[in-house]
Design a protein around this motif. Sequence first.
Motif, PDB file in Angstrom:
ATOM      1  N   PRO A 175       0.293  39.204 -24.745  1.00  0.00           N
ATOM      2  CA  PRO A 175       1.348  38.316 -24.268  1.00  0.00           C
ATOM      3  C   PRO A 175       0.831  36.877 -24.180  1.00  0.00           C
ATOM      4  O   PRO A 175      -0.351  36.666 -23.916  1.00  0.00           O
ATOM      5  CB  PRO A 175       1.679  38.839 -22.871  1.00  0.00           C
ATOM      6  CG  PRO A 175       0.891  40.072 -22.667  1.00  0.00           C
ATOM      7  CD  PRO A 175      -0.101  40.200 -23.765  1.00  0.00           C
ATOM      8  N   PRO A 176       1.711  35.906 -24.385  1.00  0.00           N
ATOM      9  CA  PRO A 176       1.287  34.519 -24.183  1.00  0.00           C
ATOM     10  C   PRO A 176       0.782  34.317 -22.755  1.00  0.00           C
ATOM     11  O   PRO A 176       1.179  35.040 -21.835  1.00  0.00           O
ATOM     12  CB  PRO A 176       2.569  33.716 -24.425  1.00  0.00           C
ATOM     13  CG  PRO A 176       3.444  34.620 -25.220  1.00  0.00           C
ATOM     14  CD  PRO A 176       3.096  36.017 -24.804  1.00  0.00           C
ATOM     15  N   VAL A 177      -0.066  33.349 -22.577  1.00  0.00           N
ATOM     16  CA  VAL A 177      -0.674  33.069 -21.272  1.00  0.00           C
ATOM     17  C   VAL A 177       0.391  32.942 -20.192  1.00  0.00           C
ATOM     18  O   VAL A 177       0.304  33.570 -19.137  1.00  0.00           O
ATOM     19  CB  VAL A 177      -1.545  31.793 -21.337  1.00  0.00           C
ATOM     20  CG1 VAL A 177      -1.932  31.319 -19.949  1.00  0.00           C
ATOM     21  CG2 VAL A 177      -2.782  32.045 -22.184  1.00  0.00           C
ATOM     22  N   ARG A 178       1.404  32.145 -20.451  1.00  0.00           N
ATOM     23  CA  ARG A 178       2.433  31.918 -19.421  1.00  0.00           C
ATOM     24  C   ARG A 178       3.193  33.194 -19.084  1.00  0.00           C
ATOM     25  O   ARG A 178       3.532  33.430 -17.925  1.00  0.00           O
ATOM     26  CB  ARG A 178       3.394  30.823 -19.863  1.00  0.00           C
ATOM     27  CG  ARG A 178       2.739  29.463 -19.841  1.00  0.00           C
ATOM     28  CD  ARG A 178       3.697  28.397 -20.296  1.00  0.00           C
ATOM     29  NE  ARG A 178       2.973  27.166 -20.538  1.00  0.00           N
ATOM     30  CZ  ARG A 178       3.417  25.980 -20.221  1.00  0.00           C
ATOM     31  NH1 ARG A 178       4.593  25.835 -19.669  1.00  0.00           N
ATOM     32  NH2 ARG A 178       2.689  24.919 -20.468  1.00  0.00           N
ATOM     33  N   GLN A 179       3.454  34.005 -20.094  1.00  0.00           N
ATOM     34  CA  GLN A 179       4.183  35.244 -19.840  1.00  0.00           C
ATOM     35  C   GLN A 179       3.348  36.206 -18.990  1.00  0.00           C
ATOM     36  O   GLN A 179       3.839  36.771 -18.010  1.00  0.00           O
ATOM     37  CB  GLN A 179       4.576  35.933 -21.143  1.00  0.00           C
ATOM     38  CG  GLN A 179       5.303  37.260 -20.922  1.00  0.00           C
ATOM     39  CD  GLN A 179       5.542  38.010 -22.221  1.00  0.00           C
ATOM     40  OE1 GLN A 179       5.610  37.434 -23.293  1.00  0.00           O
ATOM     41  NE2 GLN A 179       5.661  39.324 -22.104  1.00  0.00           N
ATOM     42  N   LEU A 180       2.070  36.389 -19.366  1.00  0.00           N
ATOM     43  CA  LEU A 180       1.219  37.291 -18.594  1.00  0.00           C
ATOM     44  C   LEU A 180       1.023  36.758 -17.177  1.00  0.00           C
ATOM     45  O   LEU A 180       1.049  37.522 -16.212  1.00  0.00           O
ATOM     46  CB  LEU A 180      -0.130  37.501 -19.282  1.00  0.00           C
ATOM     47  CG  LEU A 180      -1.061  38.521 -18.631  1.00  0.00           C
ATOM     48  CD1 LEU A 180      -0.395  39.894 -18.512  1.00  0.00           C
ATOM     49  CD2 LEU A 180      -2.367  38.635 -19.399  1.00  0.00           C
ATOM     50  N   ALA A 181       0.861  35.453 -17.054  1.00  0.00           N
ATOM     51  CA  ALA A 181       0.711  34.846 -15.723  1.00  0.00           C
ATOM     52  C   ALA A 181       1.954  35.115 -14.880  1.00  0.00           C
ATOM     53  O   ALA A 181       1.843  35.475 -13.697  1.00  0.00           O
ATOM     54  CB  ALA A 181       0.457  33.355 -15.843  1.00  0.00           C
ATOM     55  N   ALA A 182       3.121  34.969 -15.470  1.00  0.00           N
ATOM     56  CA  ALA A 182       4.362  35.233 -14.736  1.00  0.00           C
ATOM     57  C   ALA A 182       4.471  36.710 -14.369  1.00  0.00           C
ATOM     58  O   ALA A 182       4.827  37.060 -13.229  1.00  0.00           O
ATOM     59  CB  ALA A 182       5.572  34.803 -15.563  1.00  0.00           C
TER      60      ALA A 182
END
Length: 131
Positions: free
Chosen positions: A37-44
């Motif tokens: 997953p993209p960084v922002r997606q995994l972070a969210a």
Amino acid sequence: MNIEINVSAAEPVYEQIVRQIHVLVERGGLAPGTPLPPVRQLAADLELNPNTVARAYRLLEQQGVIKTAGRKGTFVRLDAADEVTRQKTGRAERRVRHLVETLVADGLSRQEIAELFSSTLALRSKRKLQP
């Protein structure tokens, strides 16, 4: 990708991500070529700061486990499982070497150390066999 974070653990969160991705790669849960997953997606998804996930991804890339392909995304490298195994074996060798050096410094002989390792492994095997 199932990653669980324990924010109260002594292990830093980015290292928890790295360790869990290593395990997924090693056990086949993340096959070569699998997109992450993209960084922002995994972070969210994990309710984390994106910088934390970015740090984990940078470390995984430095370790040769993942490859970032710009806008195309981030993927598990083809040789990721071999790299994870190599790193795990290297860490184990360093720990064993340190332990052996400590035992030698304590005055144990090569034979005594070998017997300790054998008996400890045998005991561990017996415990695994018991219900």
